[in-house]
Every structure is written in C-alpha cells, then in structure tokens.
Motif scaffolding. Sequence first.
Motif, PDB file in Angstrom:
ATOM      1  N   GLU A 132       0.704  -1.341  -0.034  1.00  0.00           N
ATOM      2  CA  GLU A 132       0.112  -0.094  -0.211  1.00  0.00           C
ATOM      3  C   GLU A 132       0.878   1.033  -0.035  1.00  0.00           C
ATOM      4  OE1 GLU A 132      -4.100  -0.959   2.346  1.00  0.00           O
ATOM      5  OE2 GLU A 132      -2.201  -0.737   3.649  1.00  0.00           O
ATOM      6  N   ARG A 155      -4.947   6.362   0.789  1.00  0.00           N
ATOM      7  CA  ARG A 155      -4.362   5.347   0.206  1.00  0.00           C
ATOM      8  C   ARG A 155      -4.324   5.642  -1.426  1.00  0.00           C
ATOM      9  NH1 ARG A 155      -6.190  -0.544   0.907  1.00  0.00           N
ATOM     10  NH2 ARG A 155      -8.196   0.444   0.146  1.00  0.00           N
ATOM     11  N   GLN A 161     -12.267   0.563  -3.191  1.00  0.00           N
ATOM     12  CA  GLN A 161     -12.058   0.765  -1.733  1.00  0.00           C
ATOM     13  C   GLN A 161     -11.220   1.819  -1.534  1.00  0.00           C
ATOM     14  OE1 GLN A 161      -9.606  -2.174   0.644  1.00  0.00           O
ATOM     15  NE2 GLN A 161     -11.712  -3.210   1.019  1.00  0.00           N
ATOM     16  N   LYS A 178      -8.903   3.994   1.672  1.00  0.00           N
ATOM     17  CA  LYS A 178      -8.470   3.801   3.003  1.00  0.00           C
ATOM     18  C   LYS A 178      -7.990   5.168   3.449  1.00  0.00           C
ATOM     19  CE  LYS A 178      -6.047   0.403   5.648  1.00  0.00           C
ATOM     20  NZ  LYS A 178      -5.016  -0.774   5.491  1.00  0.00           N
ATOM     21  N   ILE A 182      -8.605   4.456  11.544  1.00  0.00           N
ATOM     22  CA  ILE A 182      -8.186   3.687  10.238  1.00  0.00           C
ATOM     23  C   ILE A 182      -9.723   3.535   9.745  1.00  0.00           C
ATOM     24  CG2 ILE A 182      -7.430   2.034   8.830  1.00  0.00           C
ATOM     25  CD1 ILE A 182      -5.160   1.315  10.865  1.00  0.00           C
ATOM     26  N   VAL A 188     -11.979   2.487   6.179  1.00  0.00           N
ATOM     27  CA  VAL A 188     -11.943   1.858   4.997  1.00  0.00           C
ATOM     28  C   VAL A 188     -13.620   2.074   4.591  1.00  0.00           C
ATOM     29  CG1 VAL A 188     -12.160  -0.171   3.783  1.00  0.00           C
ATOM     30  CG2 VAL A 188     -10.498   0.011   5.507  1.00  0.00           C
TER      31      VAL A 188
END
Length: 159
Positions: free
Chosen positions: A27, A49, A68, A70, A86, A88
Amino acid sequence: LGKLNENLMGQIILSQDSIKQPLGLLESFHYFQIPNPLSAQAVIEMLLRKQSRSRKEKEKNKENENEQEKIIISMDTEGMGTITVILVVMGFKVWCTIYSDQENAVNHVNSFRNELSDSLKKCQYSLEEFKTTRKKINIQKFIAPSQDISEVKRIQTEI
C-alpha cells in the motif's frame, strides 16, 4: 511562509512512490499534515491510500461500488494520548477501527459509536464495523515500509 514551505515540502517528499517497491506490491499513501487546534505543538497526520489503476480503468470503473478507499488519521491529544483512526470506505459502507494507547480514551470513543452511525446515516452511509483497540499505531510504517531485521536471512554461496 518558511514554515508553510517546509510543511508542504515534507508532504510532497513523504507522498512520493517508493523506488524499492513498485506500486501495487505494498500500500502506498498520500501524506498530509493538518494543524491540530487541540495541541499547539502537534499536528494531525492523515494518509490517503493511492489507487494503483490506469486512467482507462478508472474511467471504466467510475461507478463501481467495490472500489475501496483507506484513510488513516493520527493525532496526539493531551488528555487521551495518541489516537489513530483507520477508515475503510467501499461504496456507501464504512469500516472504522480506532486505536489508542490509553484505556480511558478507548472507553470514551466507544460511547460515540451510535452518534457516528447516526451521522453517517444522514449522509446515506452505513457503519458496517466499529472496533476500538488499546494499542499505539506508528503510522510511519505505512509511509516507509520496512523489514524487520530479525526476519532477514543472508545466504552466502561460493562457486
């Protein structure tokens, strides 16, 4: 102006792709620093991300609900220590994990779970999972992935 220049330069350097690891193997994140109004000395660090897709794939999958995102946010507070969030996000579904090194912070965060869920519902998002853990997360590992030296093996051969 000098401080702003240093801050932006640091963000640009930390957001660069790793030379050692091609995009996609690990990542990789865009790095941002935001002034923290709760603490004069500290900043809020945010990682977003990077997506490893070509422009053609992005245009094809523009409406894909399985994409997705992040987001990692880390901040130091005087009363609750270091808190790392965190998130998502996939479509309109959200998974949230909150880490703190202090037990009272974990308990305090848990009391706001329903409020977060209700706020997300107002924006048509659903909170799929909400976890809190008493653990300190070092976000520098996300920016600059490293290898544990004890796991590295050296092989020496002679021909």
